[in-house]
Design a protein around this motif. Structure first.
Motif, mmCIF file in Angstrom:
data_model
loop_
_atom_site.group_PDB
_atom_site.id
_atom_site.type_symbol
_atom_site.label_atom_id
_atom_site.label_comp_id
_atom_site.label_asym_id
_atom_site.label_seq_id
_atom_site.Cartn_x
_atom_site.Cartn_y
_atom_site.Cartn_z
ATOM 1 N N LEU A 24 30.131 56.530 43.067
ATOM 2 C CA LEU A 24 31.539 56.194 43.224
ATOM 3 C C LEU A 24 31.819 54.764 42.765
ATOM 4 O O LEU A 24 31.235 53.814 43.283
ATOM 5 N N LEU A 25 32.696 54.631 41.791
ATOM 6 C CA LEU A 25 33.214 53.332 41.362
ATOM 7 C C LEU A 25 34.702 53.331 41.650
ATOM 8 O O LEU A 25 35.314 54.377 41.863
ATOM 9 N N GLN A 26 35.282 52.152 41.623
ATOM 10 C CA GLN A 26 36.730 52.075 41.746
ATOM 11 C C GLN A 26 37.281 51.174 40.653
ATOM 12 O O GLN A 26 36.711 50.129 40.346
ATOM 13 N N HIS A 27 38.374 51.621 40.079
ATOM 14 C CA HIS A 27 39.034 50.846 39.040
ATOM 15 C C HIS A 27 40.152 50.037 39.681
ATOM 16 O O HIS A 27 41.038 50.598 40.338
ATOM 17 N N TYR A 28 40.057 48.735 39.513
ATOM 18 C CA TYR A 28 41.091 47.816 40.012
ATOM 19 C C TYR A 28 42.000 47.543 38.825
ATOM 20 O O TYR A 28 41.708 46.705 37.980
ATOM 21 N N SER A 29 43.101 48.264 38.744
ATOM 22 C CA SER A 29 43.934 48.264 37.542
ATOM 23 C C SER A 29 44.602 46.920 37.268
ATOM 24 O O SER A 29 44.775 46.544 36.109
ATOM 25 N N THR A 30 44.947 46.180 38.309
ATOM 26 C CA THR A 30 45.617 44.888 38.122
ATOM 27 C C THR A 30 44.799 43.958 37.231
ATOM 28 O O THR A 30 45.350 43.251 36.393
ATOM 29 N N GLU A 31 43.485 43.973 37.412
ATOM 30 C CA GLU A 31 42.589 43.108 36.626
ATOM 31 C C GLU A 31 41.777 43.894 35.603
ATOM 32 O O GLU A 31 40.945 43.315 34.902
ATOM 33 N N ASP A 32 41.962 45.209 35.534
ATOM 34 C CA ASP A 32 41.179 46.096 34.673
ATOM 35 C C ASP A 32 39.677 45.889 34.910
ATOM 36 O O ASP A 32 38.908 45.675 33.978
ATOM 37 N N GLU A 33 39.279 45.970 36.196
ATOM 38 C CA GLU A 33 37.884 45.784 36.576
ATOM 39 C C GLU A 33 37.349 47.059 37.226
ATOM 40 O O GLU A 33 38.073 47.734 37.965
ATOM 41 N N TRP A 34 36.076 47.349 36.970
ATOM 42 C CA TRP A 34 35.369 48.434 37.631
ATOM 43 C C TRP A 34 34.447 47.818 38.662
ATOM 44 O O TRP A 34 33.618 46.965 38.327
ATOM 45 N N LEU A 35 34.595 48.258 39.930
ATOM 46 C CA LEU A 35 33.930 47.615 41.054
ATOM 47 C C LEU A 35 33.240 48.638 41.950
ATOM 48 O O LEU A 35 33.526 49.831 41.891
ATOM 49 N N LEU A 36 32.376 48.122 42.817
ATOM 50 C CA LEU A 36 31.789 48.900 43.904
ATOM 51 C C LEU A 36 32.632 48.653 45.154
ATOM 52 O O LEU A 36 33.101 47.532 45.367
ATOM 53 N N PRO A 37 32.834 49.665 46.000
ATOM 54 C CA PRO A 37 33.668 49.457 47.198
ATOM 55 C C PRO A 37 32.982 48.554 48.228
ATOM 56 O O PRO A 37 31.815 48.745 48.561
ATOM 57 N N LYS A 38 33.746 47.573 48.701
ATOM 58 C CA LYS A 38 33.244 46.634 49.718
ATOM 59 C C LYS A 38 34.429 45.897 50.313
ATOM 60 O O LYS A 38 35.517 45.886 49.749
ATOM 61 N N GLY A 39 34.189 45.237 51.451
ATOM 62 C CA GLY A 39 35.240 44.431 52.044
ATOM 63 C C GLY A 39 34.739 43.692 53.269
ATOM 64 O O GLY A 39 33.609 43.874 53.717
ATOM 65 N N GLU A 76 43.376 52.738 48.988
ATOM 66 C CA GLU A 76 44.351 51.681 48.698
ATOM 67 C C GLU A 76 44.916 51.870 47.293
ATOM 68 O O GLU A 76 44.183 52.206 46.358
ATOM 69 N N VAL A 77 46.213 51.611 47.149
ATOM 70 C CA VAL A 77 46.908 51.920 45.899
ATOM 71 C C VAL A 77 46.392 51.120 44.703
ATOM 72 O O VAL A 77 46.479 51.587 43.570
ATOM 73 N N GLN A 78 45.841 49.927 44.946
ATOM 74 C CA GLN A 78 45.380 49.114 43.820
ATOM 75 C C GLN A 78 44.040 49.594 43.256
ATOM 76 O O GLN A 78 43.613 49.135 42.211
ATOM 77 N N PHE A 79 43.382 50.543 43.955
ATOM 78 C CA PHE A 79 42.098 51.064 43.493
ATOM 79 C C PHE A 79 42.206 52.538 43.145
ATOM 80 O O PHE A 79 42.803 53.314 43.895
ATOM 81 N N LYS A 80 41.599 52.905 42.029
ATOM 82 C CA LYS A 80 41.508 54.318 41.668
ATOM 83 C C LYS A 80 40.028 54.697 41.711
ATOM 84 O O LYS A 80 39.243 54.259 40.866
ATOM 85 N N PRO A 81 39.601 55.488 42.724
ATOM 86 C CA PRO A 81 38.194 55.871 42.827
ATOM 87 C C PRO A 81 37.833 56.931 41.789
ATOM 88 O O PRO A 81 38.655 57.783 41.447
ATOM 89 N N GLU A 82 36.599 56.839 41.311
ATOM 90 C CA GLU A 82 36.121 57.810 40.320
ATOM 91 C C GLU A 82 34.606 57.938 40.432
ATOM 92 O O GLU A 82 33.897 56.928 40.483
ATOM 93 N N PHE A 83 34.116 59.178 40.457
ATOM 94 C CA PHE A 83 32.672 59.409 40.417
ATOM 95 C C PHE A 83 32.231 59.426 38.953
ATOM 96 O O PHE A 83 32.812 60.129 38.132
ATOM 97 N N VAL A 84 31.202 58.631 38.671
ATOM 98 C CA VAL A 84 30.728 58.435 37.301
ATOM 99 C C VAL A 84 29.229 58.717 37.277
ATOM 100 O O VAL A 84 28.511 58.344 38.220
ATOM 101 N N GLN A 85 28.745 59.356 36.193
ATOM 102 C CA GLN A 85 27.307 59.570 36.052
ATOM 103 C C GLN A 85 26.591 58.234 36.188
ATOM 104 O O GLN A 85 27.058 57.218 35.662
ATOM 105 N N CYS A 86 25.467 58.243 36.880
ATOM 106 C CA CYS A 86 24.770 57.000 37.250
ATOM 107 C C CYS A 86 24.474 56.097 36.060
ATOM 108 O O CYS A 86 24.740 54.894 36.118
ATOM 109 N N ASP A 87 23.939 56.657 34.976
ATOM 110 C CA ASP A 87 23.606 55.817 33.825
ATOM 111 C C ASP A 87 24.849 55.188 33.202
ATOM 112 O O ASP A 87 24.838 54.039 32.785
ATOM 113 N N LYS A 88 25.930 55.910 33.187
ATOM 114 C CA LYS A 88 27.183 55.375 32.637
ATOM 115 C C LYS A 88 27.845 54.382 33.605
ATOM 116 O O LYS A 88 28.519 53.454 33.183
#
Length: 177
Positions: A35-50, A139-151
C-alpha cells in the motif's frame, strides 16, 4: 564527574515527536502488493504514517494512522527478525546483542529525523502489516493504491521510504513469505 563513551543527545518533550507507520501488504495478491499513498498536492508517493497521540501505544498509532490516512484497517504481521530487545522470558541481564526471534510484531525500523533549526527530532517507528479490510475513505489529500512490490520501491518519492520498504521486503523474504 564521569563521562560516557557514547554520543548522546538529550531532547526534552517539546523537542521531539514520535510517529508510527506501516508497510501494508495485500497478502491475497499475487504477485505481492504493498500500500502506497499518493499525496496529490505535492505529487508525492508515500508510506502511511503519522504522529503518536499522548497515552497511545506505538502499535495502536500505526494502526490508527493507516486507517485514518488510507481507509484500510490493518493487522500487524508476526515476523522472524533480529532485535537487541530481550524477549519477555529472558533474564534482565541478558547480553545486549541482536538475537533473532519468531513471531514478532515489533518495529523493524526507526527513522530519526533532525528537524533542523533547533526544532528537535522526529522519531518514526515502522511496522509490517497486512490489510484487514476497508473501514472508511481515508483522508482526502491521500489516494491509497496497492502497487506490486518491485514497482512500489521505484515509485516512492523519497529515498528513505525506499530504504524502509526494501528492508521490509527483505524481512518478508527471510520469514519465507
Amino acid at each position: 564527574m564521569a563521562s560516557v563513551w557514547w554520543k548522546s543527545t538529550l531532547y526534552p518533550s517539546e523537542q521531539f515527536v514520535e510517529a508510527c507507520g506501516a508497510i501494508v501488504f495485500d497478502a491475497t495478491a499475487n504477485p505481492k502488493k504493498v500500500l502506497l499513498q499518493h499525496y496529490s498536492t505535492e505529487d508525492e508517493w508515500l508510506l502511511p504514517k503519522g504522529r503518536r497521540n499522548c497515552n497511545e501505544s506505538r502499535k495502536d498509532t500505526a494502526k490508527r494512522e493507516v486507517r485514518e490516512e488510507t481507509g484500510y484497517a490493518i493487522r500487524l504481521r508476526p515476523l522472524t527478525m533480529a532485535t537487541r530487545a530481550p524477549s519477555d522470558i529472558e533474564s534482565a541481564d541478558v547480553k545486549d546483542i541482536a538475537r533473532t526471534y519468531d513471531s514478532l510484531t515489533e518495529p523493524f525500523m526507526l527513522d530519526v529525523r533532525d528537524l533542523g533549526n533547533g526544532k528537535g527530532v522526529k522519531l518514526v517507528w515502522w511496522f509490517i502489516a497486512d490489510v484487514d479490510g476497508i473501514v472508511g475513505k481515508g483522508e482526502v489529500q491521500f489516494k491509497p493504491e496497492f502497487v506490486q512490490c518491485d514497482k512500489a520501491v521505484e515509485k516512492l518519492t523519497f529515498e528513505k521510504d525506499r530504504e524502509v520498504l526494501t528492508k521490509a521486503l527483505e524481512l518478508i523474504e527471510l520469514s519465507g513469505e
